[in-house]
Design an enzyme around this catalytic site. Structure first.
Site, short mmCIF file in Angstrom:
data_model
loop_
_atom_site.label_atom_id
_atom_site.label_comp_id
_atom_site.label_asym_id
_atom_site.label_seq_id
_atom_site.Cartn_x
_atom_site.Cartn_y
_atom_site.Cartn_z
CB CYS A 65 -0.97 -0.19 1.21
SG CYS A 65 -1.67 1.49 1.64
CB CYS A 68 0.55 1.80 4.23
SG CYS A 68 -1.34 1.18 4.11
#
Length: 136
Positions: A65, A68
């Site tokens: 991600c 993230c």
């Protein structure tokens, strides 16, 4: 000669997990209040610990991600600014059974006395800082 080969193979098999597995250059944690869940069993143990400890924030993320990866260094840095809080990172791919309820990454959940009291979806260092301040 074989002993060297076996040693090398076992080192290759032992992949890094948790915060180390992200491959990111993360700031060091100065207060010992940052933990990383490396498996479902490990995450269950951490969840049991926060039931009897101080306020905690869990960062649910994934190594693949992009968002993230952008917020994780800030999360680690903020652990130094809020030493009274427990910070936990859980990669949804490393803890698949215990993170089934997570639908978006990153997701931040805030716990007090083992009960979830708040949740934040997405990134934003200022938003995260404000939530941490609110719960500290």
């Amino acid at each position: 000669m074989e002993a060297i080969g076996v040693s090398s193979e076992s080192q290759v098999k032992k992949a890094k997990t948790g915060l180390e597995g992200t491959g990111l250059d993360l700031p060091p944690n100065r207060h010992g209040n940052l933990k990383s869940a490396s498996s479902d069993q490990n995450f269950k143990e951490i969840l049991m610990e926060i039931k009897t400890s101080k306020t905690a924030v869990i960062n649910y993320g994934a190594s693949w991600c992009r968002v993230c990866s952008q917020i994780l260094p800030s999360f680690c840095r903020l652990s130094n600014d809020f030493p009274k809080l427990s910070f936990i990172y859980a990669d949804i791919d490393e803890c698949p059974e215990t993170t089934l309820h997570i639908r978006y990454t990153p997701t931040f959940q805030f716990y007090r006395d083992g009960e979830r009291v708040d949740e934040m979806f997405g990134a934003g260092e200022e938003r995260l800082h404000d939530r941490l301040w609110l719960h500290s």
